[in-house]
Design a protein around this motif. Structure first.
Motif, mmCIF file in Angstrom:
data_model
loop_
_atom_site.group_PDB
_atom_site.id
_atom_site.type_symbol
_atom_site.label_atom_id
_atom_site.label_comp_id
_atom_site.label_asym_id
_atom_site.label_seq_id
_atom_site.Cartn_x
_atom_site.Cartn_y
_atom_site.Cartn_z
ATOM 1 N N THR A 1 50.750 33.423 33.407
ATOM 2 C CA THR A 1 50.900 34.745 32.823
ATOM 3 C C THR A 1 51.545 35.703 33.821
ATOM 4 O O THR A 1 51.642 35.411 35.023
ATOM 5 C CB THR A 1 49.539 35.317 32.400
ATOM 6 N N LEU B 1 42.527 38.754 29.042
ATOM 7 C CA LEU B 1 42.995 37.589 28.295
ATOM 8 C C LEU B 1 41.979 37.191 27.224
ATOM 9 O O LEU B 1 42.349 36.866 26.083
ATOM 10 C CB LEU B 1 43.255 36.430 29.254
ATOM 11 N N ARG C 1 42.320 39.632 24.284
ATOM 12 C CA ARG C 1 43.497 39.377 23.440
ATOM 13 C C ARG C 1 43.331 38.099 22.638
ATOM 14 O O ARG C 1 43.779 38.011 21.493
ATOM 15 C CB ARG C 1 44.759 39.338 24.303
ATOM 16 N N MET C 2 42.665 37.090 23.199
ATOM 17 C CA MET C 2 42.378 35.867 22.447
ATOM 18 C C MET C 2 41.469 36.179 21.262
ATOM 19 O O MET C 2 41.690 35.693 20.147
ATOM 20 C CB MET C 2 41.699 34.842 23.366
ATOM 21 N N GLN D 1 45.833 38.114 19.242
ATOM 22 C CA GLN D 1 47.151 38.615 19.629
ATOM 23 C C GLN D 1 48.070 37.468 20.025
ATOM 24 O O GLN D 1 47.627 36.383 20.377
ATOM 25 C CB GLN D 1 47.023 39.614 20.774
ATOM 26 N N THR E 1 49.066 33.797 24.865
ATOM 27 C CA THR E 1 48.331 34.078 23.623
ATOM 28 C C THR E 1 49.023 33.488 22.407
ATOM 29 O O THR E 1 48.360 33.109 21.439
ATOM 30 C CB THR E 1 48.137 35.589 23.443
#
Length: 425
Positions: free
Chosen positions: A36, A90, A93-94, A98, A104
């Protein structure tokens, strides 16, 4: 060779990922990596690529990789996806679904098991938002390892938040890989490309499969109803799996919030009586799979208008009547009307297998698929399931799988059962 996709988040624990790559490769696995933007602040793509001996994905909009829809290819080719370190950002967002970066997007597209190794400051881990996200991801089928307790990178900070050690993560990855292998090796999967010896037909071509799914809603009044906690995901997955193997599929579903499977004849109903009527009209069928969570009781006489509360008055008494048992009704039909294979589901909170065995015998059902739906199991509304197949020959304890894979295994087994029956005749 098993394929691991490692997503490296933006935390100081990213340095451990280099050793994790090495240890996974020592056990004969191939390791592809996604680094990332945050992860690149701690380690470089060059270091990751040198150890993994694979191209390192960093950009969702990479011109060369995305000419072949690289994020989908990475998602589909992985046997397991590991997120280490899984930062608070993270994980959030998971949990929200997203797909705004390579990591993701892959996590949203993959069908492989996902293992997350959280790593963050103890205050961030303990925060209600993080715990809410972790609970949601666990319900969605994401497996977790750690975090552990110990000293943090921040001076004087200690607590729960350290990423699990590599020596802990590697066996968990192997366990997940073995679970998926067992599922595909021993639990009845039939690939769409798998044909019958003669004619080149799909295994269920020319067969009619009837499936029930979702809950039923039994009205109390025009506003309120009695229902069971069912999302319909497992039943809909069964219908989709049967269609993929060439069957003509009739899906009778109670109220759900998921899309109808493609290529399937779908009838929407509300109550148990409506479902029974629809099932009887859909017969005959070669296979009937009763995955719906049908309410056992209904209000004997539903109110025509909304029942109002009266100050100081006790709650109104609800007089219940027993609904018809759809599964037993079909299982006890005369041979000319009864499906060749009748499969029921048993959602239990205790003595799961024992109760399922009694249900199979009492209702004259061929197979019962039993699962634990007790509080905290994560089955209702989740993406994964752990089931036991109960037949006259005994009990098979299946490993945890996605609901799509449970459906594929069950329908694959049903297709083989029908084929063997034809051969015996």
């Amino acid at each position: 060779m098993k394929r691991v996709l490692l997503i490296i988040g933006g935390g100081i624990a990213a340095y451990k990922s280099l050793d994790l790559i090495r240890r996974l490769k020592e056990r004969g696995m191939s390791v592809r990596c996604v680094l990332t933007k945050g992860g690149q602040e701690f380690i470089t793509p060059l270091a990751v690529g040198a150890i993994s001996n694979e191209h390192v994905a960093t950009d969702l909009f990479d011109l060369n990789a995305e000419r072949e829809i690289g994020h989908i290819r990475l998602a589909r080719e992985a046997d397991v996806v590991v997120v280490a370190p899984a930062t608070a950002d993270l994980l959030a967002r998971m949990a929200q679904g997203q797909a705004n970066d390579m990591a993701t997007a892959i996590l949203l597209a993959t069908r492989a098991p996902v293992l997350a190794a959280p790593a963050m400051n103890p205050a961030m881990w303990a925060h209600a938002a993080t715990q809410r996200n972790v609970k949601q991801l666990a319900a969605d089928g994401v497996a977790f390892i750690g975090p552990n307790a110990g000293e943090m990178a921040e001076r004087g900070e200690a607590g729960v938040g350290r990423m699990a050690e590599v020596a802990e993560i590697v066996p968990r990855v192997e366990q997940l890989l073995e679970g998926e292998s067992e599922a595909r090796r021993g639990f009845g999967f039939i690939d769409v490309a798998d044909r019958r010896p003669s004619g080149g037909k799909l295994p269920l071509a020319g067969r009619h499969v009837l499936v029930t799914s979702g809950p039923t809603h039994e009205p109390i009044d025009p506003v309120r109803y009695i229902a069971n906690r069912s999302s319909g995901k497992q039943g809909h997955a069964v219908a989709a799996a049967a269609q993929k193997l060439g069957a003509r599929v009739t899906l009778i579903t109670g109220p759900v919030e998921i899309a109808d499977p493609e290529g399937v004849t779908v009838q929407h109903v509300e109550t148990a009586q409506e479902m029974l009527t629809a099932v009887e009209a859909a017969l005959p069928a070669d296979v009937a799979v009763f995955a719906a969570a049908v309410a056992d009781w209904r209000v004997a006489s539903a109110a025509e208008g909304k029942i109002k509360k009266a100050k100081g008055a006790p709650p109104p008494a609800l007089h219940l009547a027993e609904n018809a048992d759809i599964l037993a009704t079909v299982a006890r039909l005369k041979p000319r009307r009864r499906p060749q294979l009748v499969i029921g589901f048993a959602a239990e909170t205790d003595a799961v297998v024992e109760n399922a065995e009694r249900k199979r015998s009492a209702k004259a059902v061929d197979w019962i698929v039993a699962n634990d739906v007790s509080q905290g199991s994560g089955v209702f509304g989740g993406e994964r399931n752990t089931v036991h197949l109960v037949t006259a020959q005994g009990v098979e304890n299946w490993p945890q799988m996605s609901k799509a894979d449970v459906a594929a295994a069950l329908i694959g087994r049903a297709a083989r059962y029908l084929a063997q029956s034809v051969e015996q005749v």
